[in-house]
Scaffold this motif. Structure first.
Motif, PDB file in Angstrom:
ATOM      1  N   ALA A 141      -5.621  23.044  15.935  1.00 51.20           N
ATOM      2  CA  ALA A 141      -4.113  21.321  16.326  1.00 51.20           C
ATOM      3  C   ALA A 141      -4.191  20.323  17.265  1.00 51.20           C
ATOM      4  O   ALA A 141      -4.249  20.607  18.395  1.00 51.20           O
ATOM      5  CB  ALA A 141      -2.330  21.980  16.883  1.00 51.20           C
ATOM      6  N   THR A 142      -5.511  19.860  16.682  1.00 58.66           N
ATOM      7  CA  THR A 142      -6.738  19.017  16.626  1.00 58.66           C
ATOM      8  C   THR A 142      -6.975  17.578  16.227  1.00 58.66           C
ATOM      9  O   THR A 142      -5.981  18.316  14.936  1.00 58.66           O
ATOM     10  CB  THR A 142      -7.868  19.644  17.251  1.00 58.66           C
ATOM     11  OG1 THR A 142      -8.172  19.918  16.092  1.00 58.66           O
ATOM     12  CG2 THR A 142      -8.000  21.092  17.955  1.00 58.66           C
ATOM     13  N   PRO A 143      -7.252  17.014  16.947  1.00 58.61           N
ATOM     14  CA  PRO A 143      -6.579  14.851  16.073  1.00 58.61           C
ATOM     15  C   PRO A 143      -8.313  15.690  15.508  1.00 58.61           C
ATOM     16  O   PRO A 143      -7.618  14.691  13.738  1.00 58.61           O
ATOM     17  CB  PRO A 143      -7.133  13.875  17.196  1.00 58.61           C
ATOM     18  CG  PRO A 143      -6.555  15.338  18.752  1.00 58.61           C
ATOM     19  CD  PRO A 143      -7.420  16.679  18.280  1.00 58.61           C
TER      20      PRO A 143
ATOM     21  N   ALA B 139      -6.131  17.125  12.393  1.00 57.57           N
ATOM     22  CA  ALA B 139      -5.221  16.171  11.669  1.00 57.57           C
ATOM     23  C   ALA B 139      -5.760  15.325  10.803  1.00 57.57           C
ATOM     24  O   ALA B 139      -5.229  14.671   9.845  1.00 57.57           O
ATOM     25  CB  ALA B 139      -4.697  15.661  12.461  1.00 57.57           C
ATOM     26  N   LYS B 140      -7.075  15.319  11.508  1.00 58.98           N
ATOM     27  CA  LYS B 140      -7.562  13.828  10.830  1.00 58.98           C
ATOM     28  C   LYS B 140      -7.731  14.191   9.125  1.00 58.98           C
ATOM     29  O   LYS B 140      -7.487  12.908   7.672  1.00 58.98           O
ATOM     30  CB  LYS B 140      -8.687  13.395  10.976  1.00 58.98           C
ATOM     31  CG  LYS B 140     -10.043  11.934  10.115  1.00 58.98           C
ATOM     32  CD  LYS B 140     -10.802  11.405  11.393  1.00 58.98           C
ATOM     33  CE  LYS B 140     -11.039   9.989  10.566  1.00 58.98           C
ATOM     34  NZ  LYS B 140     -12.639   9.607  11.308  1.00 58.98           N
TER      35      LYS B 140
ATOM     36  N   GLN C 118      -4.613  14.164   6.946  1.00 60.17           N
ATOM     37  CA  GLN C 118      -4.332  12.907   6.665  1.00 60.17           C
ATOM     38  C   GLN C 118      -4.857  12.253   5.688  1.00 60.17           C
ATOM     39  O   GLN C 118      -4.190  11.697   4.828  1.00 60.17           O
ATOM     40  CB  GLN C 118      -3.930  12.240   8.605  1.00 60.17           C
ATOM     41  CG  GLN C 118      -3.118  11.217   8.335  1.00 60.17           C
ATOM     42  CD  GLN C 118      -1.601  11.468   8.256  1.00 60.17           C
ATOM     43  OE1 GLN C 118      -0.964  11.816   8.726  1.00 60.17           O
ATOM     44  NE2 GLN C 118      -1.037  10.480   7.178  1.00 60.17           N
TER      45      GLN C 118
ATOM     46  N   ASP D  72       2.696  13.617   8.357  1.00 60.84           N
ATOM     47  CA  ASP D  72       2.805  13.546   9.707  1.00 60.84           C
ATOM     48  C   ASP D  72       2.191  15.067  10.253  1.00 60.84           C
ATOM     49  O   ASP D  72       2.289  15.879  10.395  1.00 60.84           O
ATOM     50  CB  ASP D  72       4.590  14.331  10.287  1.00 60.84           C
ATOM     51  CG  ASP D  72       4.065  14.423  11.774  1.00 60.84           C
ATOM     52  OD1 ASP D  72       3.185  14.000  12.021  1.00 60.84           O
ATOM     53  OD2 ASP D  72       5.041  13.997  12.409  1.00 60.84           O
ATOM     54  N   SER D  73       0.518  14.753   9.889  1.00 57.30           N
ATOM     55  CA  SER D  73       0.060  15.830   9.633  1.00 57.30           C
ATOM     56  C   SER D  73       0.063  17.068  11.171  1.00 57.30           C
ATOM     57  O   SER D  73      -0.713  17.677  11.680  1.00 57.30           O
ATOM     58  CB  SER D  73      -1.919  15.652   9.240  1.00 57.30           C
ATOM     59  OG  SER D  73      -1.391  15.128   8.082  1.00 57.30           O
ATOM     60  N   THR D  74      -0.303  15.716  12.496  1.00 56.29           N
ATOM     61  CA  THR D  74      -0.363  16.693  13.788  1.00 56.29           C
ATOM     62  C   THR D  74       1.051  17.624  13.930  1.00 56.29           C
ATOM     63  O   THR D  74       0.827  18.732  14.312  1.00 56.29           O
ATOM     64  CB  THR D  74      -0.118  15.582  14.810  1.00 56.29           C
ATOM     65  OG1 THR D  74      -0.871  14.096  14.153  1.00 56.29           O
ATOM     66  CG2 THR D  74      -0.275  15.972  16.358  1.00 56.29           C
ATOM     67  N   THR D  75       2.329  17.056  13.299  1.00 58.69           N
ATOM     68  CA  THR D  75       3.434  18.031  14.304  1.00 58.69           C
ATOM     69  C   THR D  75       3.054  19.666  12.377  1.00 58.69           C
ATOM     70  O   THR D  75       3.291  20.747  12.762  1.00 58.69           O
ATOM     71  CB  THR D  75       4.640  17.287  13.331  1.00 58.69           C
ATOM     72  OG1 THR D  75       4.612  16.313  14.218  1.00 58.69           O
ATOM     73  CG2 THR D  75       5.881  18.167  13.251  1.00 58.69           C
TER      74      THR D  75
ATOM     75  N   GLN E  44       0.877  21.453  13.878  1.00 57.31           N
ATOM     76  CA  GLN E  44       1.031  22.599  15.306  1.00 57.31           C
ATOM     77  C   GLN E  44       2.006  23.461  15.094  1.00 57.31           C
ATOM     78  O   GLN E  44       1.875  25.004  15.258  1.00 57.31           O
ATOM     79  CB  GLN E  44       1.720  21.427  16.648  1.00 57.31           C
ATOM     80  CG  GLN E  44       0.824  20.404  17.288  1.00 57.31           C
ATOM     81  CD  GLN E  44       2.428  19.060  17.932  1.00 57.31           C
ATOM     82  OE1 GLN E  44       3.357  19.241  17.341  1.00 57.31           O
ATOM     83  NE2 GLN E  44       1.833  18.096  18.227  1.00 57.31           N
TER      84      GLN E  44
END
Length: 442
Positions: free
Chosen positions: A240-242, A245-246, A249, A425-428, A431
């Protein structure tokens, strides 16, 4: 890495003990099939000879039955029958586990994906190999590590693998372009070529995105090439990191904007290979086995028109997920002596070389990557070796089946949103994946 060919069946025994037992198979785990690390496990008899079965995925090349016939001709005390499994790795794993549960004695040698080693060893599905009979000198270090659990060798390295970027060399040369090293460069190349070709049937790029192990591989590669990880160096989930997620995404956005064709949301290795061979893709991520087929299949329109390069990355150079299969001896196998002989035969330098020449599958003996005969026929061998040497293993976990399903759930949802024209929503998604992995990897 994969034994797959659409529409092809290899002859197997009409009726085998496995065929009778598989109908009674059921899921779950076995508590009495042996122990991966326990010291009280009974001694294993590696001398008994007799007929056995090799459980392996579908054959892409037609070469595996030839090798089995060669072994059988040299081995009068026990014959090997090819028990052909589905092309899907998840289904292969499930059938192997089910037949361990019912103690099928005919299932003797299994082609074990490198990511199954921890699970199969810890749960006693396979037995550790006698070190005096299975030397590992000269094998790729990553291949040996992928067959090892708690310092014991549970399988003999058979084929290794690293992801490759197949590309239309004729089109890149036509527009004075170089193979891309990043996704941004790949998009720029695609835009140039598609504008010049004005061909609505020509798509940019695709890998494997159906909800199966191939998706775990492609997700793993995207995350690492964006600077993220799934599991950190401390062995704990950290997805669960930026950066992670990049990676996800980017794939979802490429689906949304059409740089990855929407149909690829259902693709496995063979679907992508067939699309590339049909001239529908400029770039394609796949394994080494595709090279020989794309050059020899009668329906391939890209013969002599493609080449291979390292995978591009999201934020820099790409990185492959480590692939490969190793041969292991099933715990319930009756004739383990024949199984030992077969493992030695299949992993020998002579057989690995002949198999690579016939299939372009990647060997596990390191010096074969500079063998003059192999390099002459398959000039991509040095690129393949580099891909393997720099590859990153997928998470090692005793409950790997649950781990990969959790990864597939999270990744597929994001990619499906993109394929449907929505913003993922890759961040969610990551997570939620982090929470699941924390319960599975401890």
């Amino acid at each position: 890495m994969r034994f797959v060919r659409s529409g092809r069946r290899v002859a197997v025994a009409a009726v085998s003990l496995s065929a009778l037992l598989v109908a009674a198979a059921c899921g779950g785990s076995s508590s009495d099939s042996g122990s991966g690390t326990g010291s009280s496990a009974p001694a294993v008899d590696f001398t008994k000879q007799g007929d056995i079965e090799l459980w392996n995925g579908k054959d892409t090349s037609g070469n595996l039955p030839k090798l089995i016939a060669q072994f059988n001709a040299q081995h009068p005390n026990g014959k090997v029958t090819f028990h052909e499994l589905p092309d899907n790795a998840d289904q292969q794993r499930q059938q192997m586990i089910q037949n361990t549960q019912i103690k099928n004695p005919a299932m003797a040698v299994i082609s074990m994906d490198v990511v199954w080693t921890s699970e199969f060893a810890a749960k006693g599905y396979v037995v550790p190999l006698p070190t005096d009979q299975f030397p590992t000198e000269g094998f790729l270090q990553s291949a040996v590590a992928g067959a090892t659990y708690f310092n014991k060798l549970y399988a003999y390295p058979s084929t290794s693998d690293g992801g490759l970027l197949y590309y239309r060399k004729d089109l890149l040369d036509k527009y004075n372009l170089q193979p891309p090293t990043t996704f941004d460069e790949m998009k720029t190349a695609c835009d140039t070529i598609k504008k010049g070709e004005n061909n609505s049937k020509l798509d940019c790029y695709a890998g494997q995105y159906n909800k199966y192990e191939g998706l775990t591989v492609n997700f793993d590669e995207a995350v690492h090439s964006a600077g993220g990880v799934i599991v950190g160096d401390d062995g704990k989930p950290n997805v669960a990191t930026p950066e992670a997620a990049k990676g996800l995404q980017t794939l979802a956005d490429w689906f949304k904007n059409g740089d990855i064709p929407k149909a690829a949301i259902t693709w496995q290795e063979e679907n992508g290979r067939q699309a590339f061979e049909a001239g529908q893709l400029i770039f394609h991520r796949n394994w080494g086995y595709v090279y020989n087929l794309a050059q020899t299949d009668k329906d391939s329109v890209v013969k002599g028109k493609f080449d291979v390069a390292p995978l591009p990355g999201i934020s820099g150079p790409g990185v492959s997920s480590l692939g490969g299969h190793n041969f292991a001896i099933a715990a319930n196998a009756e004739n383990k002596g024949t199984a030992v002989d077969f493992l030695k035969f299949m992993s020998s330098e002579e057989v690995q070389k002949s198999n690579t020449l016939a299939t372009s599958q990647s060997p596990t003996i390191e010096k074969l990557y500079t063998d003059s005969d192999l390099v002459k026929k398959f000039p991509f061998m040095p690129t393949q070796l580099k891909s393997i040497q720099t590859a990153i293993p997928r998470p090692k976990a005793v409950e790997y089946g649950d781990v990969t399903l959790a990864i597939q759930d999270a990744a597929y949802g994001a990619l499906q949103a993109g394929a449907n024209g929505q913003t993922a929503d890759s961040t969610t998604a990551l997570q939620g994946l982090q929470t699941k992995l924390q319960t599975l990897i401890k």
